[in-house]
Scaffold this motif. Structure first.
Motif, PDB file in Angstrom:
ATOM      1  N   UNK A   1       0.812  -1.222   0.000  1.00  0.00           N
ATOM      2  CA  UNK A   1       0.000   0.000   0.000  1.00  0.00           C
ATOM      3  C   UNK A   1       0.846   1.274   0.000  1.00  0.00           C
ATOM      4  N   UNK A   2       0.249   2.338  -0.529  1.00  0.00           N
ATOM      5  CA  UNK A   2       0.892   3.654  -0.555  1.00  0.00           C
ATOM      6  C   UNK A   2       1.200   4.159   0.861  1.00  0.00           C
ATOM      7  N   UNK A   3       2.280   4.927   0.974  1.00  0.00           N
ATOM      8  CA  UNK A   3       2.729   5.438   2.272  1.00  0.00           C
ATOM      9  C   UNK A   3       1.629   6.185   3.036  1.00  0.00           C
ATOM     10  N   UNK A   4       0.743   6.880   2.331  1.00  0.00           N
ATOM     11  CA  UNK A   4      -0.304   7.648   3.023  1.00  0.00           C
ATOM     12  C   UNK A   4      -1.305   6.725   3.719  1.00  0.00           C
ATOM     13  N   UNK A   5      -1.541   5.540   3.158  1.00  0.00           N
ATOM     14  CA  UNK A   5      -2.416   4.564   3.822  1.00  0.00           C
ATOM     15  C   UNK A   5      -1.707   3.959   5.022  1.00  0.00           C
ATOM     16  N   UNK A   6      -0.408   3.753   4.896  1.00  0.00           N
ATOM     17  CA  UNK A   6       0.377   3.196   6.001  1.00  0.00           C
ATOM     18  C   UNK A   6       0.361   4.178   7.176  1.00  0.00           C
ATOM     19  N   UNK A   7       0.609   5.453   6.882  1.00  0.00           N
ATOM     20  CA  UNK A   7       0.624   6.471   7.951  1.00  0.00           C
ATOM     21  C   UNK A   7      -0.767   6.643   8.553  1.00  0.00           C
ATOM     22  N   UNK A   8      -1.789   6.654   7.699  1.00  0.00           N
ATOM     23  CA  UNK A   8      -3.168   6.808   8.184  1.00  0.00           C
ATOM     24  C   UNK A   8      -3.538   5.683   9.134  1.00  0.00           C
ATOM     25  N   UNK A   9      -3.189   4.460   8.758  1.00  0.00           N
ATOM     26  CA  UNK A   9      -3.513   3.302   9.596  1.00  0.00           C
ATOM     27  C   UNK A   9      -2.810   3.424  10.943  1.00  0.00           C
ATOM     28  N   UNK A  10      -1.559   3.843  10.908  1.00  0.00           N
ATOM     29  CA  UNK A  10      -0.798   3.994  12.143  1.00  0.00           C
ATOM     30  C   UNK A  10      -1.447   5.015  13.090  1.00  0.00           C
ATOM     31  N   UNK A  11      -1.954   6.102  12.502  1.00  0.00           N
ATOM     32  CA  UNK A  11      -2.565   7.168  13.316  1.00  0.00           C
ATOM     33  C   UNK A  11      -3.852   6.743  14.027  1.00  0.00           C
ATOM     34  N   UNK A  12      -4.526   5.716  13.519  1.00  0.00           N
ATOM     35  CA  UNK A  12      -5.814   5.341  14.107  1.00  0.00           C
ATOM     36  C   UNK A  12      -5.668   4.712  15.483  1.00  0.00           C
ATOM     37  N   UNK A  13      -4.506   4.128  15.760  1.00  0.00           N
ATOM     38  CA  UNK A  13      -4.364   3.369  17.010  1.00  0.00           C
ATOM     39  C   UNK A  13      -5.012   1.993  16.928  1.00  0.00           C
ATOM     40  N   UNK A  14      -5.551   1.626  15.755  1.00  0.00           N
ATOM     41  CA  UNK A  14      -6.150   0.302  15.575  1.00  0.00           C
ATOM     42  C   UNK A  14      -5.055  -0.752  15.512  1.00  0.00           C
ATOM     43  N   UNK A  15      -5.470  -2.006  15.644  1.00  0.00           N
ATOM     44  CA  UNK A  15      -4.546  -3.107  15.353  1.00  0.00           C
ATOM     45  C   UNK A  15      -4.383  -3.145  13.836  1.00  0.00           C
ATOM     46  N   UNK A  16      -3.132  -3.111  13.363  1.00  0.00           N
ATOM     47  CA  UNK A  16      -2.885  -3.096  11.920  1.00  0.00           C
ATOM     48  C   UNK A  16      -2.144  -4.361  11.511  1.00  0.00           C
TER      49      UNK A  16
END
Ligand SMILES: *Cc1c(COP(=O)(O)O)cnc(C)c1O
Length: 389
Positions: free
Chosen positions: A134-149
């Motif tokens: 996945x694109x870096x922006x999706x990686x960063x977005x996922x990280x920001x959620x605090x969800x389990x990734x």
């Protein structure tokens, strides 16, 4: 204080330079839609994402100039204060019409859109399952959620399914997140299989179609190309900065989802509205995309021409990677092609996995058939013996 800062910056730079990993912008003039000029040399542009040449389209430029005259150069405030200028209404309904969704919501960029969508829809108790490329922006977005990734093997529905079989029941909501067209490989996500899996496991499927809109599915993007609808891919994200030729990002979705985004996504709320000329340019470009399927089909036709000439696999998008392996090989090839008059970008880790440095060729409507044939001839020596993706 300043001394340690300077030392830190210089050490980091020296380390990157010695590993051939230093990246620097090179001043580039784009005199028209076909060419780019660097260090005084004109190159046929095979590297930008202006797939349809709409950055230089007279109608699009006129729309921007006219909006600048009427409404000014800047957005002046955030959308929820007083920045919701009249150009936004036309843009958001144009995106929704193209995508076949109830509504859409525009963001300051595609990068901000991914941060905003993911953080508005997922939190601590949730699960995000993401394609490994996945694109870096999706990686960063996922990280920001605090969800389990969790990540799954690239383009592999079975790997996705087994992740979900193991982890889905422990989490409240789950998002499946993937590029629609992978930006460095040009392949498509198997969205139909992903959509089936999403339905079975009660997950929400998000596709990032930054490189699909304008060039696949008659211009509507990769979801349409694969014959899928908004009910199967309920979260269709994209950018206005590639084939659309302007700037900004968006989510096309149901009205409840877009309303939720407008009231809660921080990268939507705490940032200034896009400038009216940018929004008007994007709207004019999207209208062009809707009424000119022939223009939208041209990048794919050129991509097929290139892959046939080079004996590469059929392309799935106008992005054709030529994988060369070592960083040095990719940089040398970029240099040789520039000397032959072609602007092609070498892509190195960490943007792509180690050992898979490559040339990333983008096929674009303003290029001629002769340009493509010339590039194919210049690429031939590098193609021999290279691992090809
Ligand atoms: C370029 C890109 C983005 C970011 O879009 P911008 O509008 O340039 O910020 C997001 N996702 C993918 C897959 C992209 O290629």
């Amino acid at each position: 204080m300043t001394d340690s800062l300077e030392a830190f910056a210089q050490q980091r730079l020296a380390k990157l330079a010695s590993a051939n990993r230093l990246r620097q912008p090179v001043s580039t003039h784009r005199p028209d839609a076909r060419l780019m000029e660097r260090r005084g040399q004109a190159l046929v542009d095979f590297s930008s994402n202006d797939y349809l040449g709409l950055t230089r389209d007279p109608e699009v430029i006129h729309a921007a100039a006219d909006a600048a005259q009427r409404l000014g150069a800047g957005g002046a405030a955030s959308r929820l204060i007083s920045g919701d200028h009249p150009e936004y209404t036309a843009l958001e309904s144009e995106i929704a019409s193209l995508k076949g969704t109830e509504d859409s919501v525009a963001f300051g960029s595609g990068f901000l859109a991914n941060l905003g969508i993911l953080t508005a829809l997922a939190g601590r108790d949730d699960l995000i399952v993401a394609d490994r490329l996945n694109h870096a922006s999706l990686v960063e977005g996922a990280r920001l959620t605090g969800s389990k990734v969790l990540r799954f093997a690239h383009g592999d529905p079975q790997a996705l399914d087994s992740r979900l079989a193991e982890h889905r029941r422990h989490c409240r909501h789950c998002l499946i997140v993937t590029d629609g067209v992978f930006s460095m490989d040009g392949d498509l996500a198997p969205l139909r299989a992903h959509a089936d899996i999403a339905r079975r496991h009660d997950c929400w499927l998000l596709s990032d179609d930054a490189h699909g809109v304008g060039v696949l599915g008659g211009g509507a993007g990769s979801t349409a190309e694969l014959g899928l609808t908004a009910s199967e891919v309920p979260l269709q994200m994209g950018t206005l900065s590639k084939a659309v030729g302007a700037y900004g990002g968006y989510l096309a979705a149901s009205r409840s989802v877009t309303d939720l985004i407008r009231t809660s996504a921080r990268p939507f709320i705490y940032t200034t509205a896009l400038p009216p000329p940018t929004v008007a340019a994007a709207t004019a470009a999207l209208r062009r995309i809707r009424r000119d399927p022939e223009l939208c089909a041209r990048p794919m036709a050129l991509a097929r021409r290139l892959t046939r000439r080079l004996d590469l696999p059929e392309p799935a998008s106008p992005i054709v990677p030529v994988i060369l392996g070592e960083d040095r090989a990719a940089l040398d090839a970029q240099q040789a092609l520039a000397e032959a008059g072609f602007g092609v970008q070498a892509i190195r880790p960490p943007t792509v996995p180690e050992g898979s440095a490559r040339l990333r060729v983008t096929l674009r409507a303003p290029q001629t058939e002769a340009d493509v044939d010339g590039l194919a001839a210049a690429l031939q020596p590098f193609r021999e013996g290279a691992a090809v993706g």
